[in-house]
Design a protein around this motif. Structure first.
Motif, PDB file in Angstrom:
ATOM      1  N   ASP A 258       0.628  -1.000  -0.077  1.00  0.00           N
ATOM      2  CA  ASP A 258       0.049  -0.077  -0.277  1.00  0.00           C
ATOM      3  C   ASP A 258       0.991   1.474  -0.011  1.00  0.00           C
ATOM      4  O   ASP A 258       0.440   2.548  -0.909  1.00  0.00           O
ATOM      5  CB  ASP A 258      -0.754  -0.367   0.927  1.00  0.00           C
ATOM      6  N   GLU A 259       1.612   1.497   1.164  1.00  0.00           N
ATOM      7  CA  GLU A 259       2.750   2.660   0.857  1.00  0.00           C
ATOM      8  C   GLU A 259       3.254   2.499  -0.429  1.00  0.00           C
ATOM      9  O   GLU A 259       4.064   3.611  -0.677  1.00  0.00           O
ATOM     10  CB  GLU A 259       3.548   2.440   1.933  1.00  0.00           C
TER      11      GLU A 259
ATOM     12  N   GLY B 194       0.247   4.097  -1.980  1.00  0.00           N
ATOM     13  CA  GLY B 194       0.580   5.874  -1.583  1.00  0.00           C
ATOM     14  C   GLY B 194      -1.109   5.608  -0.401  1.00  0.00           C
ATOM     15  O   GLY B 194      -1.787   7.002  -0.159  1.00  0.00           O
ATOM     16  N   TYR B 195      -0.780   4.806   0.775  1.00  0.00           N
ATOM     17  CA  TYR B 195      -2.085   4.403   1.291  1.00  0.00           C
ATOM     18  C   TYR B 195      -1.412   3.640   2.576  1.00  0.00           C
ATOM     19  O   TYR B 195      -0.432   2.779   2.740  1.00  0.00           O
ATOM     20  CB  TYR B 195      -3.457   3.298   1.075  1.00  0.00           C
ATOM     21  N   THR B 196      -1.594   4.562   3.810  1.00  0.00           N
ATOM     22  CA  THR B 196      -0.601   3.715   4.979  1.00  0.00           C
ATOM     23  C   THR B 196      -1.462   3.521   5.865  1.00  0.00           C
ATOM     24  O   THR B 196      -2.816   4.100   6.207  1.00  0.00           O
ATOM     25  CB  THR B 196       0.253   5.014   5.972  1.00  0.00           C
ATOM     26  N   TRP B 197      -1.157   2.883   7.204  1.00  0.00           N
ATOM     27  CA  TRP B 197      -1.996   2.285   7.695  1.00  0.00           C
ATOM     28  C   TRP B 197      -1.475   1.157   9.084  1.00  0.00           C
ATOM     29  O   TRP B 197      -0.197   1.211   8.376  1.00  0.00           O
ATOM     30  CB  TRP B 197      -3.207   1.272   7.601  1.00  0.00           C
ATOM     31  N   ILE B 198      -2.392   1.006  10.560  1.00  0.00           N
ATOM     32  CA  ILE B 198      -1.045   0.745  11.188  1.00  0.00           C
ATOM     33  C   ILE B 198      -1.469  -1.364  10.798  1.00  0.00           C
ATOM     34  O   ILE B 198      -2.145  -1.800  11.064  1.00  0.00           O
ATOM     35  CB  ILE B 198      -1.661   0.759  12.630  1.00  0.00           C
TER      36      ILE B 198
ATOM     37  N   ALA C 296      -6.843  -6.172   7.465  1.00  0.00           N
ATOM     38  CA  ALA C 296      -6.117  -5.918   7.674  1.00  0.00           C
ATOM     39  C   ALA C 296      -6.511  -4.178   6.354  1.00  0.00           C
ATOM     40  O   ALA C 296      -7.320  -4.281   5.903  1.00  0.00           O
ATOM     41  CB  ALA C 296      -5.648  -6.607   5.920  1.00  0.00           C
ATOM     42  N   ALA C 297      -5.942  -2.823   6.883  1.00  0.00           N
ATOM     43  CA  ALA C 297      -5.794  -1.676   6.821  1.00  0.00           C
ATOM     44  C   ALA C 297      -6.868  -1.144   8.140  1.00  0.00           C
ATOM     45  O   ALA C 297      -7.656   0.111   7.412  1.00  0.00           O
ATOM     46  CB  ALA C 297      -6.002  -1.686   5.304  1.00  0.00           C
TER      47      ALA C 297
END
Length: 356
Positions: free
Chosen positions: A240-241, A245-249, A255-256
């Motif tokens: 994703d990153e 261009g997407y981020t999460w913990i 997931a996400a």
């Protein structure tokens, strides 16, 4: 690199609320979302099914009773109602009438379906009523999908149903979101990254979750170890990153996404019992004997889960992610017999350390 902004599934499906909105719901003993089972009847026999669905249960709710539940939920502040079936919602004779009734209410409508019973008419019916749809998508390999669904030919029928939704316009705009629900298990873990890219590239919302061991899942070898899940979630995050261009913990069980439903959600089963969620399948009341408001106001289980941040046990209590995350209460309940225990499958905590 895809520079288009990604949709947040939580926002798309009406499940994103600010901390202030959640706090007000907790303090006011109100709801923000509701999950509705329609029937335990199902045309598939998924080997991971939480409810062991297949046959219709005795004394299932009537359309009038479900409409009453919907009205009560809206009075309690509900903004989104998710039809989860329990079995397959499209099996139910009155399902289109139910959705039509919901479409006239001030709520977002979400539908979880295996997609095998869709027709062009039904796909367009859902589109015209702005129903957000999430379909099964457990493998890109026909033999694996059929094995997990428990019925030969399921892969082809699911793919045909997804195509009907695409033909109706699903996935073409934020107003017509299409989600893909995937149960992460040992049978498909080697293709999860490919499936994740498949969903992202088509701007479908991936709803990839870890299985809870209840129903038929208890009779099958499906489990994935926490260290495997950690590596998988970290790889999905890197995808994703780096690519979208997407981020999460990265943390379980989805997931996400982060589950916070116990602060503001309840589940009504197909025969009227009320549970905190599919994982914490504890009867806290029955809408044939009590109103939703009475259950929210009087159930000690509901009260405890609405204060889970301070009542949670073990390492979850001191985890740096508390209170925005409390792990999976379903895992805690089915593994430890205590819905307030630390999540035993979370890799952030040490699953080998005993919970006090």
């Amino acid at each position: 690199m895809n520079n288009k902004p990604l949709l947040s599934p939580e926002k798309v499906y009406g499940l994103h609320f600010t901390p202030e909105e959640i706090r007000e719901a907790v303090e006011g003993k109100r709801l923000l979302t509701l999950d509705l089972e329609t029937s335990r009847q199902c045309n598939l026999k998924c080997i991971y099914c939480y409810s062991d669905a297949g046959r219709k249960m005795e004394n299932e709710l009537t359309l009038d009773e479900i409409q009453s539940v919907i009205d009560q939920a809206i009075e309690l502040g509900v903004r989104a109602i998710t039809i989860i079936g329990g079995g397959e919602p499209l099996v139910v004779p009155y399902i289109l009438d139910m959705i039509d009734y919901l479409s006239r209410q001030p709520v977002k409508i979400n539908l979880f379906t295996n997609a095998t019973l869709l027709t062009p008419f039904k796909a367009e019916f859902l589109r015209d009523r702005h129903v957000a749809v999430v379909t099964k998508f457990n493998s890109m390999k026909p033999e694996v999908q059929d094995r997990l669904a428990g019925v030969p030919g399921s892969y082809d029928r699911i793919q045909a149903g997804i195509q009907l939704l695409l033909d109706a316009g699903y996935g073409s705009s934020p107003d017509l979101p299409l989600g893909l629900e995937t149960i992460i298990c040992r049978q498909n873990i080697d293709e999860i990254e490919t499936m994740w890219r498949y969903a992202r590239d088509r701007r479908f919302n991936p709803y990839f979750e870890v299985i809870t061991f209840q129903g038929r899942a208890k009779r099958e070898a499906l489990n994935v170890e926490p260290d495997q899940l950690q590596r998988l979630f970290e790889r999905l995050l890197a995808i994703d990153e780096e690519e979208y261009g997407y981020t999460w913990i990265p943390r379980p069980p989805i997931a996400a996404l982060t589950c916070s439903r116990h602060y503001y959600n309840l589940l009504v089963t197909s025969n009227g019992f009320v549970h905190p969620c599919t994982g914490v399948d504890i009867n806290v009341g029955n809408i044939r004997h009590e109103t939703l408001a009475e259950i929210v106001h009087t159930s000690p289980v509901v009260a405890a889960l609405r204060d889970v941040g301070s009542l949670i046990k073990g390492k979850c209590r001191t985890c740096r992610h508390n209170p925005e995350c409390y792990g999976c209460r379903g895992f805690a309940y089915h593994f430890c017999g205590d819905f307030l225990a630390a999540d035993p499958t979370c890799w952030i905590n040490d699953p080998k350390e005993p919970t006090p």
